[in-house]
Design an enzyme around this catalytic site. Structure first.
Site, PDB file in Angstrom:
ATOM      1  N   ALA A 240     -95.421   2.250 -89.737  1.00 54.57           N
ATOM      2  CA  ALA A 240     -96.028   3.392 -89.128  1.00 54.57           C
ATOM      3  C   ALA A 240     -96.311   3.129 -87.538  1.00 54.57           C
ATOM      4  CB  ALA A 240     -97.346   4.129 -89.850  1.00 54.57           C
ATOM      5  N   ASP A 241     -96.331   4.096 -86.826  1.00 52.69           N
ATOM      6  CA  ASP A 241     -96.682   3.856 -85.173  1.00 52.69           C
ATOM      7  C   ASP A 241     -97.832   4.750 -85.217  1.00 52.69           C
ATOM      8  OD1 ASP A 241     -94.320   2.673 -83.595  1.00 52.69           O
ATOM      9  OD2 ASP A 241     -93.326   3.509 -85.501  1.00 52.69           O
ATOM     10  N   HIS A 242     -98.015   5.931 -85.924  1.00 51.36           N
ATOM     11  CA  HIS A 242     -99.142   6.755 -85.772  1.00 51.36           C
ATOM     12  C   HIS A 242     -99.596   7.371 -87.078  1.00 51.36           C
ATOM     13  CE1 HIS A 242    -101.227   8.897 -82.224  1.00 51.36           C
ATOM     14  NE2 HIS A 242    -102.157   8.881 -83.242  1.00 51.36           N
ATOM     15  N   ALA A 250     -96.307   9.074 -88.084  1.00 50.80           N
ATOM     16  CA  ALA A 250     -95.239   9.191 -87.384  1.00 50.80           C
ATOM     17  C   ALA A 250     -94.583   7.728 -87.623  1.00 50.80           C
ATOM     18  CB  ALA A 250     -95.598   9.371 -85.925  1.00 50.80           C
TER      19      ALA A 250
END
Length: 356
Positions: A240-242, A250
């Protein structure tokens, strides 16, 4: 030898140029904040954790911190612009800037003292990331096994994009869970997607799986449904990036459809990321800035145009997976939580660390 995306010692920072993998393993020196911005922007270093570390470590090797706090805040804000979706960089920038400001407020502070505080905080981030990754791998593997293989059998896992040592300070997040399963002797097989259009799965994840001698198969992104239906996939694990407060996430484009297909087949879908990827300030995913990449990623292959001229292109680097599709849980270094538990779990942990 362990794979390293970042090689750092006091006064020296090098990154493994991931654009050259798997054909070449070449380390490029990064001697300034500008160079750090360029290697991140060019995708020579990738992964939300790796880019935040490179960005911050560049302050430790760059010349002149004469402007002290103003310099640190200005340069970190500049680095955040490279990858706005990845929240880790913004969190690291905030923490470093605060550390510099606190040091500058001390009596008899000196430029060297502020510089040393910033460097030490950055080095601590590097060490912490590696510890967190080991915890994510261990906690995620045991949670997954308790759920899908309590009888001691082996499991088959599918992953997307690159979340291993090349995307972090070492070991990895989602790929770290796969490594832990393998170390426990409980991994039957791993499937990794090609991850179009940038091919991180084919270029990086496949490279890491072969390097670590993990039984694995590379598949096209469009084959995930068939793999779940016919190849005995036990669970899906992605990075996951966010992650926002509700648990919406995201991650690399293609993750959303992967989660939908997993739910259709009744296969647990896990997210593996450190708590630094969680942004409790944002309630929903609508507030996440989604990066868009150049159209050439879709229209060209190795510099050769394959698409018809004048065709429109939509090429977001990330998509958002709603929290209700994350059926396995969110694996962090602090534990494995259902999306609806995330806010309370992280708030409690942060409060206890602060002594409140």
């Amino acid at each position: 030898m362990t794979l390293e995306a970042i090689r750092y010692s006091r006064g020296s920072l090098q990154i493994l140029d991931q654009l050259l993998l798997p054909q070449q393993s070449h380390y490029e020196a990064v001697g300034s904040v500008r160079q750090a911005w360029e290697v991140i922007h060019a995708m020579k270093v990738r992964g939300t954790l790796a880019i935040s570390l490179v960005g911050c470590l560049s302050l430790a090797v760059g010349p002149g911190l004469a402007a002290l706090v103003a310099f640190v805040r200005d340069k970190l804000s500049f680095l955040v612009t490279t990858r706005p979706t990845a929240v880790n960089m913004a969190h690291a920038a905030h923490d470093l800037a605060d550390a510099a400001a606190q040091e500058a407020e001390r009596e008899d502070d000196t430029e060297e003292a502020v510089r040393e505080r910033v460097i030490r905080c950055t080095e601590d981030m590097l060490e912490k990331d590696l510890r967190d990754n080991w915890s994510i791998g261990d906690l995620g593997a045991r949670h997954l096994l308790d759920w899908v293989a309590p009888n001691g059998s082996k499991v088959t896992v599918l992953t997307h994009c690159n979340t291993g040592a090349l995307a972090t300070a070492g070991y990895g997040t989602a790929l770290g869970v796969i490594q832990s399963l393998h170390s426990l002797g409980r991994l039957e097989h791993a499937f990794c997607t090609k991850t179009r259009p940038y091919n991180q799965g084919a270029l990086l994840t496949a490279f890491e799986l072969v390097y670590e001698q993990i039984p694995a198969t590379l598949i096209a992104d469009g084959l995930v449904a068939a793999a779940m239906a016919h190849r005995g996939v036990s669970a899906v694990i992605v990075g996951a990036d966010h992650v926002v407060a509700k648990g919406d996430t995201a991650n690399k484009v293609g993750t959303y459809q992967l989660a939908i297909v997993a739910k259709h087949h009744g296969i647990p879908f896990y997210l593996a990321a450190p708590s630094s990827s969680c942004d409790l300030r944002l309630e929903t995913s609508k507030e996440i800035i989604i990066e868009e990449h150049p159209s050439q990623e879709l229209t060209d292959v190795n510099g050769v145009r394959i698409a018809v001229p004048r065709i429109g292109v939509w090429n977001p680097a990330f998509d958002v997976t709603p929290h209700d599709l994350i059926t396995g849980g969110i694996i962090t270094e602090l534990g494995v939580f259902a999306p609806e538990e995330l806010r309370a779990a992280l708030t409690t942990t942060i409060s206890s660390k602060d002594g409140t």
